[in-house]
Write a protein that holds these residues in place. Sequence first.
Motif: not given
Length: 260
Positions: A99-116
Amino acid sequence: MSHIHINQDLCTGCGQCVANCCVHALTLKPDGAILPGDGCFACGQCVALCPARAVSMEGLEAPVEYEAGRFALEPEVLLNAMRFRRSIRRFTGEKVSRREMELLLEAGRCAPTSTNSQTVGFTVLDREFEAMRPKLWDAFARYFRKSGRIVLLRRYEDYLAHPDEPDTLFYGGNQMIAVTAERPVDGGLALANMELMAHALGLGALYCGFAARAIQSDPELREYFGLTEKRHLESCLIVGHTDLRFRRTAPRNPARVDWR
């Protein structure tokens, strides 16, 4: 083809989504109808902005409604969290939970990316960590032997002498997230998000540049972590529990600012 779907029965024609669309993929008709057009890169801001919940994007997750108590952050609290986070080089070996690992990955997934583009990739080295650890160390040694930084080979020699003890590459950690991306800034932002989430979870985290160099320099490891000519390894994040308990922030140099 546009990713946007507009429920005309709910749409009030307020035009907020049209005014905000940076690629002009929405059109407000004289009769008040809003029509999607070409050019949309699925940033989702129209979904997040619509006061009538008339806009949706097919095939994507349902949005989370804003509530101040769950979303708002006091600036001083956020800044203190950033000040207090530390690079950790002493892990207990206790595993981070799924569960903690999934929260870490979700935080990474939510980061902005160039041109989405959302092209950031994550490889979680967990159950195969111990099998890969000697391969990473061997690649580390080859890289620094070739680069002439012989002093760093002492770390490798210490590891070989005591392979079952915490080393100076992973420091007792046994889980690592390798972050790949097509653009360096995208991967860097994802890593920063994950490190802050680790701090919020009471976990330790370390950007492991030495592991990243080892991977980048070794063909077998490059293939294992999915590196290509377009997909680059931005860094590796060691995560785990630590028994360190910091009591205050660490001193920093003043910011280098040129006001103009």
